[in-house]
Design a protein around this motif. Structure first.
Motif, PDB file in Angstrom:
ATOM      1  N   THR A  15       0.811  -1.237   0.000  1.00 13.32           N
ATOM      2  CA  THR A  15       0.000   0.000   0.000  1.00 13.32           C
ATOM      3  C   THR A  15       0.833   1.270   0.000  1.00 13.32           C
ATOM      4  N   THR A  16       2.164   1.169   0.006  1.00 17.51           N
ATOM      5  CA  THR A  16       3.011   2.361   0.017  1.00 17.51           C
ATOM      6  C   THR A  16       4.157   2.192  -0.980  1.00 17.51           C
ATOM      7  N   GLN A  17       4.738   3.319  -1.344  1.00 16.90           N
ATOM      8  CA  GLN A  17       5.967   3.327  -2.135  1.00 16.90           C
ATOM      9  C   GLN A  17       6.760   4.569  -1.765  1.00 16.90           C
ATOM     10  N   THR A  18       8.022   4.392  -1.421  1.00 17.14           N
ATOM     11  CA  THR A  18       8.893   5.510  -1.093  1.00 17.14           C
ATOM     12  C   THR A  18       9.763   5.850  -2.302  1.00 17.14           C
ATOM     13  N   VAL A  19       9.910   7.146  -2.557  1.00 15.39           N
ATOM     14  CA  VAL A  19      10.696   7.630  -3.691  1.00 15.39           C
ATOM     15  C   VAL A  19      11.682   8.666  -3.164  1.00 15.39           C
ATOM     16  N   GLN A  20      12.935   8.595  -3.642  1.00 21.90           N
ATOM     17  CA  GLN A  20      13.926   9.606  -3.279  1.00 21.90           C
ATOM     18  C   GLN A  20      14.718  10.009  -4.518  1.00 21.90           C
ATOM     19  N   TRP A  21      15.223  11.247  -4.504  1.00 26.11           N
ATOM     20  CA  TRP A  21      15.993  11.737  -5.634  1.00 26.11           C
ATOM     21  C   TRP A  21      16.858  12.911  -5.189  1.00 26.11           C
ATOM     22  N   ARG A  22      17.667  13.434  -6.134  1.00 26.22           N
ATOM     23  CA  ARG A  22      18.623  14.486  -5.844  1.00 26.22           C
ATOM     24  C   ARG A  22      18.432  15.662  -6.794  1.00 26.22           C
ATOM     25  N   THR A  23      18.718  16.883  -6.294  1.00 26.78           N
ATOM     26  CA  THR A  23      18.828  18.073  -7.144  1.00 26.78           C
ATOM     27  C   THR A  23      19.968  18.930  -6.602  1.00 26.78           C
TER      28      THR A  23
END
Length: 233
Positions: A15-23
């Motif tokens: 029921t969840t999804q974690t997303v990470q990224w960079r700028t």
């Protein structure tokens, strides 16, 4: 523009999804947009991410950058979504990609298993491309430690994410702390900063160093071999 887009779990995979990224530092706001895949008229939902700075003086060209992380919640099990991440103020976005939530009951599944990728990122990237082609149904990827050679050097992690983006923007990374994440038994500072992971491990050790999750009928227990076994038992 965002890069180093990586899926992990920090909650229930169904029921969840974690997303990470960079700028870089000019992006002060980060958003995930997502909708049901295959339904062009499905509403796009916006979820605001939290952000924090990563300061690494040993990196000469951009010693400080910004990391974003967000957990999408109330998702439907066994469902594929399409998503992108970006900076709405500058209208800069990643490409659209997909992820699929875990089933809410017992279903057959497969996953990828890798270890000791810390030397040879070009070869690792090529191998991940082949793995994606040969096992397109793999639900996630377990990495059994030593993602990088020098765990508290950000350029190693930059090389890792650059090579791994072909895979981890599509299926979640399930990482384990190896001895190279803790050089000379140091705290795995960058591992814990760059990845958002479950915080359901033993109370007597730092959060995210050991954790567990269920996928279909399987329980996965991730332990940290740098710590005492008795504290994780």
């Amino acid at each position: 523009s965002p890069d180093q887009v990586c899926l992990t779990w920090s909650g229930d995979p169904s029921t969840t999804q974690t997303v990470q990224w960079r700028t870089n530092l000019s992006a002060t706001e980060g958003i995930v947009q997502y909708r049901l895949k295959g339904e062009a008229n499905a509403p796009v939902q916006d979820v605001k991410a939290s952000s924090y700075e990563i300061n690494e003086p040993l990196v000469g060209n951009d010693p400080v950058n910004r990391r974003f992380s967000v957990q999408l919640t109330n998702l439907t099990p066994s469902t594929t979504y399409t998503y992108r991440v970006g900076n709405p103020a500058a209208d800069t976005w990643s490409e659209w990609s997909d992820f699929t939530t875990a089933p809410d009951g017992t279903r057959p599944f497969s996953f990828l298993y890798l270890g000791d990728a810390q030397i040879g990122y070009d070869e690792m990237g090529a191998m991940m491309n082949r793995a994606r082609e040969q096992a397109p149904a793999a639900a996630f990827c377990v990495m059994a430690g030593d993602q990088v050679n020098r765990g508290n050097n950000r350029d190693d992690w930059d090389a890792f994410f650059n090579a791994a983006s072909v895979l981890f923007e599509k299926i979640p990374l399930v990482p384990t702390i190896g001895n190279h994440e803790c050089p000379k038994q140091a705290v795995p500072r960058l591992y814990l900063s760059l990845l958002t992971l479950p915080e359901n491990g033993p109370e007597q050790i730092a959060k995210e160093r050991a954790y567990s999750f269920r996928y279909s009928n399987a329980l996965f227990v991730i332990l940290d071999s740098n710590l005492e076994a008795k504290d994780q038992r």
